[in-house]
Motif scaffolding. Structure first.
Motif, PDB file in Angstrom:
ATOM      1  N   ARG A  95       0.960  -1.163   0.066  1.00  0.00           N
ATOM      2  CA  ARG A  95       0.034  -0.229   0.279  1.00  0.00           C
ATOM      3  C   ARG A  95       0.867   1.276  -0.096  1.00  0.00           C
ATOM      4  NH1 ARG A  95      -3.214  -2.799  -1.959  1.00  0.00           N
ATOM      5  NH2 ARG A  95      -4.566  -4.214  -0.740  1.00  0.00           N
ATOM      6  N   PHE A  96       1.991   1.232   0.817  1.00  0.00           N
ATOM      7  CA  PHE A  96       2.968   2.326   0.714  1.00  0.00           C
ATOM      8  C   PHE A  96       3.486   2.522  -0.616  1.00  0.00           C
ATOM      9  CE2 PHE A  96       7.200   4.057   1.712  1.00  0.00           C
ATOM     10  CZ  PHE A  96       6.700   5.265   2.256  1.00  0.00           C
ATOM     11  N   SER A  97       3.968   1.686  -1.142  1.00  0.00           N
ATOM     12  CA  SER A  97       4.760   1.647  -2.573  1.00  0.00           C
ATOM     13  C   SER A  97       3.931   1.831  -3.561  1.00  0.00           C
ATOM     14  CB  SER A  97       5.389   0.361  -2.884  1.00  0.00           C
ATOM     15  OG  SER A  97       4.436  -0.633  -3.160  1.00  0.00           O
ATOM     16  N   ASN A  98       2.467   1.343  -3.452  1.00  0.00           N
ATOM     17  CA  ASN A  98       1.440   2.175  -4.616  1.00  0.00           C
ATOM     18  C   ASN A  98       0.920   3.428  -4.223  1.00  0.00           C
ATOM     19  OD1 ASN A  98       1.289  -0.440  -6.003  1.00  0.00           O
ATOM     20  ND2 ASN A  98      -0.457  -1.444  -4.673  1.00  0.00           N
ATOM     21  N   GLY A  99       0.996   3.896  -3.153  1.00  0.00           N
ATOM     22  CA  GLY A  99       0.599   4.976  -2.736  1.00  0.00           C
ATOM     23  C   GLY A  99       1.928   6.207  -3.240  1.00  0.00           C
ATOM     24  N   ILE A 100       2.995   5.768  -3.226  1.00  0.00           N
ATOM     25  CA  ILE A 100       4.088   6.715  -3.825  1.00  0.00           C
ATOM     26  C   ILE A 100       3.860   6.538  -5.400  1.00  0.00           C
ATOM     27  CG2 ILE A 100       6.681   6.655  -4.423  1.00  0.00           C
ATOM     28  CD1 ILE A 100       7.114   5.586  -1.477  1.00  0.00           C
ATOM     29  N   LEU A 101       3.727   5.646  -5.923  1.00  0.00           N
ATOM     30  CA  LEU A 101       3.522   5.545  -7.360  1.00  0.00           C
ATOM     31  C   LEU A 101       2.443   6.241  -7.808  1.00  0.00           C
ATOM     32  CD1 LEU A 101       4.266   1.732  -8.182  1.00  0.00           C
ATOM     33  CD2 LEU A 101       5.599   3.585  -8.683  1.00  0.00           C
TER      34      LEU A 101
END
Length: 102
Positions: A95-101
């Motif tokens: 979720r954190f990495s998708n939020g950054i993307l």
């Protein structure tokens, strides 16, 4: 070299201008076929440009999903506690990495 001022800056058109056609053609069917062919050609060109941009993104999305599924399968063989820990960590990190993307 001198820099152009604001009103002298060159502009690039977003779309290519259509070539001039002869308006006095005797055969209307040939003109319709040419227009349909032109639209078809533009659709194919635009589709190629779209796949150049979207193709790597689609591959990255599928591969990240595949890595997650395979990791869960292997960690599930180790034990239930490890699988639960991985599920919590992967959920937070994904979720954190998708939020950054985004």
């Amino acid at each position: 070299m001198e820099k152009p001022s604001d009103h002298e800056k060159l502009t690039v058109p977003l779309l290519e201008p259509k070539p001039a056609t002869n308006k006095h053609q005797e055969d209307d069917d040939a003109e319709e076929e040419e227009e349909v062919g032109s639209v078809r050609r533009r659709v194919v060109e635009e589709n190629k440009k779209l796949w150049v941009v979207a193709g790597p993104s689609i591959c990255a999305r599928f591969s990240s999903f595949g890595v997650t599924v395979i990791s869960q399968a292997f960690i599930g063989h180790i034990g239930a506690t490890e699988l639960a820990a991985y599920a919590l960590v992967s959920t937070v990190l994904m979720r954190f990495s998708n939020g950054i993307l985004v």
